[in-house]
Design a protein around this motif. Structure first.
Motif, short mmCIF file in Angstrom:
data_model
loop_
_atom_site.label_atom_id
_atom_site.label_comp_id
_atom_site.label_asym_id
_atom_site.label_seq_id
_atom_site.Cartn_x
_atom_site.Cartn_y
_atom_site.Cartn_z
N ALA A 246 42.43 43.22 116.97
CA ALA A 246 41.15 43.46 116.32
C ALA A 246 41.33 44.08 114.94
O ALA A 246 40.60 43.76 113.99
N LEU A 247 42.31 44.98 114.80
CA LEU A 247 42.58 45.60 113.51
C LEU A 247 42.95 44.56 112.47
O LEU A 247 42.43 44.56 111.35
N PHE A 248 43.83 43.63 112.84
CA PHE A 248 44.27 42.63 111.88
C PHE A 248 43.13 41.69 111.51
O PHE A 248 42.94 41.36 110.32
N VAL A 249 42.34 41.26 112.48
CA VAL A 249 41.22 40.35 112.18
C VAL A 249 40.20 41.05 111.28
O VAL A 249 39.68 40.45 110.32
N ALA A 250 39.91 42.32 111.55
CA ALA A 250 38.94 43.05 110.73
C ALA A 250 39.43 43.20 109.30
O ALA A 250 38.67 42.98 108.34
N MET A 251 40.71 43.55 109.11
CA MET A 251 41.24 43.69 107.76
C MET A 251 41.34 42.34 107.06
O MET A 251 41.16 42.24 105.84
N LEU A 252 41.60 41.28 107.82
CA LEU A 252 41.63 39.95 107.25
C LEU A 252 40.25 39.55 106.73
O LEU A 252 40.12 38.96 105.65
N TYR A 253 39.22 39.90 107.47
CA TYR A 253 37.86 39.60 107.02
C TYR A 253 37.50 40.40 105.77
O TYR A 253 36.89 39.87 104.83
N VAL A 254 37.88 41.69 105.74
CA VAL A 254 37.60 42.51 104.55
C VAL A 254 38.31 41.94 103.33
O VAL A 254 37.76 41.92 102.22
N ALA A 255 39.53 41.45 103.51
CA ALA A 255 40.31 40.93 102.39
C ALA A 255 39.77 39.61 101.86
O ALA A 255 39.76 39.38 100.65
N THR A 256 39.31 38.73 102.75
CA THR A 256 38.93 37.38 102.33
C THR A 256 37.42 37.15 102.32
O THR A 256 36.96 36.20 101.68
N GLU A 257 36.66 37.98 103.06
CA GLU A 257 35.21 37.81 103.19
C GLU A 257 34.85 36.43 103.76
O GLU A 257 33.81 35.86 103.43
N ARG A 258 35.69 35.91 104.62
CA ARG A 258 35.45 34.61 105.22
C ARG A 258 35.16 34.78 106.71
O ARG A 258 35.99 35.27 107.48
N LEU A 259 33.97 34.36 107.12
CA LEU A 259 33.55 34.48 108.51
C LEU A 259 34.40 33.62 109.44
O LEU A 259 34.53 33.93 110.62
N SER A 260 34.99 32.57 108.90
CA SER A 260 35.78 31.68 109.74
C SER A 260 36.95 32.40 110.39
O SER A 260 37.32 32.12 111.54
N TRP A 261 37.54 33.38 109.68
CA TRP A 261 38.65 34.13 110.27
C TRP A 261 38.17 34.92 111.49
O TRP A 261 38.88 35.02 112.49
N VAL A 262 36.98 35.50 111.41
CA VAL A 262 36.46 36.26 112.55
C VAL A 262 36.21 35.34 113.74
O VAL A 262 36.54 35.68 114.89
N ILE A 263 35.64 34.16 113.47
CA ILE A 263 35.37 33.22 114.57
C ILE A 263 36.67 32.74 115.21
O ILE A 263 36.79 32.67 116.45
N ILE A 264 37.66 32.44 114.38
CA ILE A 264 38.96 32.04 114.92
C ILE A 264 39.56 33.17 115.76
O ILE A 264 40.11 32.95 116.85
N GLY A 265 39.45 34.41 115.24
CA GLY A 265 39.97 35.55 116.00
C GLY A 265 39.28 35.72 117.34
O GLY A 265 39.94 35.98 118.36
N LEU A 266 37.96 35.57 117.37
CA LEU A 266 37.22 35.70 118.63
C LEU A 266 37.63 34.61 119.62
O LEU A 266 37.77 34.86 120.82
N LEU A 267 37.81 33.38 119.11
CA LEU A 267 38.22 32.30 119.99
C LEU A 267 39.62 32.54 120.57
O LEU A 267 39.87 32.32 121.75
N LEU A 268 40.54 33.00 119.71
CA LEU A 268 41.89 33.30 120.19
C LEU A 268 41.88 34.43 121.20
O LEU A 268 42.58 34.38 122.21
N PHE A 269 41.08 35.47 120.90
CA PHE A 269 41.02 36.59 121.84
C PHE A 269 40.41 36.16 123.17
O PHE A 269 40.90 36.53 124.24
N GLY A 270 39.34 35.36 123.11
CA GLY A 270 38.73 34.88 124.35
C GLY A 270 39.69 34.05 125.17
O GLY A 270 39.80 34.22 126.39
N GLY A 271 40.43 33.15 124.50
CA GLY A 271 41.42 32.36 125.21
C GLY A 271 42.54 33.20 125.79
O GLY A 271 42.97 32.99 126.93
N GLY A 272 43.01 34.18 124.99
CA GLY A 272 44.07 35.06 125.50
C GLY A 272 43.62 35.90 126.66
O GLY A 272 44.37 36.12 127.63
#
Length: 484
Positions: A246-272
């Motif tokens: 979650a830390l990496f996904v949150a910082m990735l979103y702050v750095a890029t401001e791209r919602l797609s990274w958050v959605i990809i992170g949620l999908l990966l977390f849900g699958g994991g």
């Protein structure tokens, strides 16, 4: 004609001192109430515990005046208040444990770890004059973070406690390296993302209206996902795996401001999470407790039953709106009431009102950390402060969510409240880094003297060569206030 008036910017240290005294009063009042309710007299250790916290807090205030005079004036008082409330509750549980002939003495150890944590924070403030220095050690921090995560797996050094191999033994003491890994990995993520954010923000293919990143740039998030799964599998630590990812996904979103990274992170977390729940019995047991805690079969199951969760819910229900009062409840019937389930203990004796007040303190702490991230002038500081503030806020959400059955239990502890030396030490160091970044964010820019003036053709007002404010015409007097 321009009149220049110099005014000194307020550092906020006076406000901090007043708030600090109020925060210390909250902790001392809680201690006094516990003693009066349980023994009818003030606690014997109140002077030692309360005096130690006061000396440490006021000493840190003096260091801030010396080394970080423009640091945020709210962060330290909020943390001292939370630490004091936690000490009072741990002392209250010690009283109950002693009455039941159970192992006690946790409050004394918590005071000792508080002192170590505060001294570590002071050391960070003194040694680290500029947070940007940490950027030089981006890849060193990556290596250090991976080493810290792997240390508990080393034979002879790692220790398995309650089914999780997340501790290392140092003589008679135990330490969780994953707690320290939070800081060093946040430093690595901030340094890496501030350099690579342009590549990570590049537009890729568009799928179902969502702008996805390019495939070759998915590597970092896939690597973070893989590391989180490795921690979960080999150390059986669901909380740390969730927190790091979650830390990496949150910082990735702050750095890029791209919602797609958050959605990809949620999908990966849900699958994991789904994979872990089916492949690993200890993860599946936590999901069973979450979904059907009141089932007799799950309630009585040993190990992995829901007894702890249900007792915590009963305690929260007993507290109601206003609580039973300090020392008037029975929080000691909940296993690990002074660590994993200290929120249930506080909810029983302080009620929903007191619990909301505590959560507001955490909200203030996270908000002040994010404010420092917004105000600081460099990209590395923005990412570092936002990541550290997110860690505190997300950890609170995960702990409270697990106790209240909003999400499965994870094994994380509440920052500054729960008994535990590793957590207390590292969270005080996080506070020091937030104070250092906030000092840089709030410190006025140094004066550079009068700006050279370049004339404009056509008789217009002259403009400083660096693009500053135009020189005022003599017919409209203007006062310019300069902070120093």
């Amino acid at each position: 004609m321009v009149t220049i008036t110099e005014q000194r910017a307020r550092s906020g240290r006076g406000v901090e001192l007043v708030l600090l005294l109020l925060a210390l009063a909250v902790g001392l009042y809680a201690y006094a109430q516990v003693g009066l309710a349980t023994t009818g007299a003030l606690p014997v250790g109140m002077a030692v515990h309360g005096g130690s916290l006061a000396v440490l807090a006021l000493g840190t205030h003096v260091v801030l005046r010396w080394r970080a005079s423009y640091a945020d004036p709210v962060i330290l008082p909020v943390v001292v208040a939370l630490n004091g409330i936690g000490l009072a509750m741990i002392y209250r549980l010690d009283q109950a444990y002693e009455a039941a002939d159970r192992t006690a003495g946790f409050a004394d150890r918590q005071v000792l770890w508080t002192a170590i944590g505060v001294l570590a924070a002071v050391g960070v403030l003194i040694a680290l004059r500029d947070h940007r220095t940490l950027r030089r050690y981006t890849y060193t921090a990556m290596v250090a973070g991976l080493v810290l995560l792997l240390l508990p797996l080393l034979p002879g050094l790692g220790k398995t406690i309650n089914g999780a191999r997340i501790w290392i033994g140092i003589g008679p003491l135990s330490f969780q390296p994953a707690e320290l890994a939070k800081i060093v990995l946040a430093v690595f993520f901030a340094g890496y993302l501030v350099t690579q954010r342009d590549n990570l923000a590049l537009a890729g293919p568009k799928v179902l209206g969502l702008q996805l990143p390019r495939l070759r740039h998915l590597g970092p998030i896939l690597l973070a996902w893989g590391v989180a799964l490795v921690v979960l599998v080999f150390q059986r630590d669901l909380g740390a795996a969730l927190l790091f990812f979650a830390l990496f996904v949150a910082m990735l979103y702050v750095a890029t401001e791209r919602l797609s990274w958050v959605i990809i992170g949620l999908l990966l977390f849900g699958g994991g999470a789904a994979l872990a729940a089916t492949a690993f019995p200890h993860v599946g047991a936590r999901f069973d407790v979450w979904l059907d805690a009141l089932s007799p079969e799950i309630y009585n199951r040993q190990p992995g039953g829901s007894y702890q969760v249900v007792q915590g819910l009963f305690g929260l229900a007993s507290g109601g709106l206003m609580g039973t009062g300090w020392g008037e409840g029975r929080p000691d019937v909940v296993p690990f009431a002074n660590s994993d389930f200290i929120i249930a203990s506080l909810g029983e004796e302080l009620g929903l009102t007191g619990l909301i007040a505590i959560l507001v303190c955490y909200l203030l702490l996270a908000e002040r950390g994010l404010r420092a991230a917004i105000g600081v002038r460099d990209g590395f500081g923005k990412l570092l402060a936002s990541g550290l503030a997110f860690v505190v806020a997300f950890q609170c959400f995960v702990v409270v969510g697990g106790v209240t059955r909003l999400i499965p239990l994870t094994g994380l502890t509440m920052p500054f409240l729960a008994q535990g030396g590793s957590s207390l030490l590292v969270n005080w160091m996080i506070v020091a880094l937030l104070l250092r970044v906030s000092d840089s964010a709030r410190r006025p820019a140094p004066l550079t003297g009068d700006l050279p003036i370049a004339p404009i053709a056509g008789g217009g007002p002259s403009v400083p060569v660096d693009g500053g404010m135009p020189e005022a015409d003599d017919s409209s007097p203007t006062e310019v206030v300069r902070l120093r």
